[in-house]
Design an enzyme around this catalytic site. Sequence first.
Site, short mmCIF file in Angstrom:
data_model
loop_
_atom_site.label_atom_id
_atom_site.label_comp_id
_atom_site.label_asym_id
_atom_site.label_seq_id
_atom_site.Cartn_x
_atom_site.Cartn_y
_atom_site.Cartn_z
N SER A 46 -5.52 -8.56 -10.82
CA SER A 46 -4.09 -8.23 -10.87
C SER A 46 -3.54 -8.31 -12.29
O SER A 46 -3.75 -9.30 -12.99
CB SER A 46 -3.32 -9.20 -9.96
OG SER A 46 -1.93 -8.96 -10.03
N GLU A 76 -3.32 -5.10 -3.95
CA GLU A 76 -3.73 -4.22 -2.86
C GLU A 76 -5.12 -4.53 -2.31
O GLU A 76 -5.74 -3.69 -1.65
CB GLU A 76 -3.67 -2.76 -3.32
CG GLU A 76 -2.33 -2.30 -3.86
CD GLU A 76 -1.20 -2.36 -2.84
OE1 GLU A 76 -1.45 -2.73 -1.67
OE2 GLU A 76 -0.05 -2.07 -3.22
N HIS A 95 -7.47 3.69 -5.99
CA HIS A 95 -6.03 3.86 -5.77
C HIS A 95 -5.40 4.31 -7.07
O HIS A 95 -5.43 3.59 -8.07
CB HIS A 95 -5.40 2.55 -5.29
CG HIS A 95 -3.91 2.55 -5.30
ND1 HIS A 95 -3.15 3.62 -4.89
CD2 HIS A 95 -3.02 1.60 -5.68
CE1 HIS A 95 -1.86 3.33 -5.01
NE2 HIS A 95 -1.77 2.11 -5.51
N HIS A 97 -2.24 6.42 -9.48
CA HIS A 97 -0.81 6.71 -9.65
C HIS A 97 -0.69 7.95 -10.52
O HIS A 97 0.06 7.98 -11.50
CB HIS A 97 -0.10 5.53 -10.30
CG HIS A 97 0.16 4.39 -9.38
ND1 HIS A 97 1.40 3.81 -9.23
CD2 HIS A 97 -0.66 3.70 -8.55
CE1 HIS A 97 1.32 2.80 -8.36
NE2 HIS A 97 0.08 2.72 -7.94
#
Length: 214
Positions: A46, A76, A95, A97
């Site tokens: 993180s 996540e 994942h 963005h």
Amino acid sequence: MNNYMEEKRMVIEAGKTMLNSGLTVGTWGNLSVRTADGKYIVITPSGVDYEKITPEMMSLVDMDGKLVSGKKPSIEAGLHLGIYKKREDVNAVIHTHSIYTCAVAATRTDVPAVLDEMAQIVGGGIKTAKYGLPGSQELASNCAEALGDRMAVLLANHGGVCVGKDLKDAFKITNVVEVSLKSYCLAKSIGNPVALDDKDVNFMRDFFLNSYGK
């Protein structure tokens, strides 16, 4: 105990590639792989810059979500674990963005299979999961449900998730999805994109899985 150094280095390099390819910015997004023994996942920690992550920082998490070693895992992690538990064929999760993925996700609409590549690589259109707060169990559940048996899903007002048999496969799918969504947005600006027939989607997906390159 196996320190899964190969998997950790693999995810670190993939994270740098994701950042430098414009698939995310800053420390957003996350990646993971399932270890070969199926006991753990290696996932990005993180809030750490992708260019600064070391193998010792990488998060090793068991299938119940317990941190085994490394820094605190991505918020996540539960989303990744939810996918791995439902999909035995999936060994890597990315994942992103990225621009067009986020743009379409912000509309909270599903994208029909309007390009051959979507049929072949994704397995059809791309659904958008119902909204859930980042890091929540609601988001994780919504993601796994909307993903189903396909290889990509959008997260409402958030981004996208692509899965694969390994990181190389997941990256290929991630790039196809971003290009496909860019094409979809451009097509929407000049007309109404026409969805492929289900029978054609099924034929192309079957051909890609069972005959392409063989």
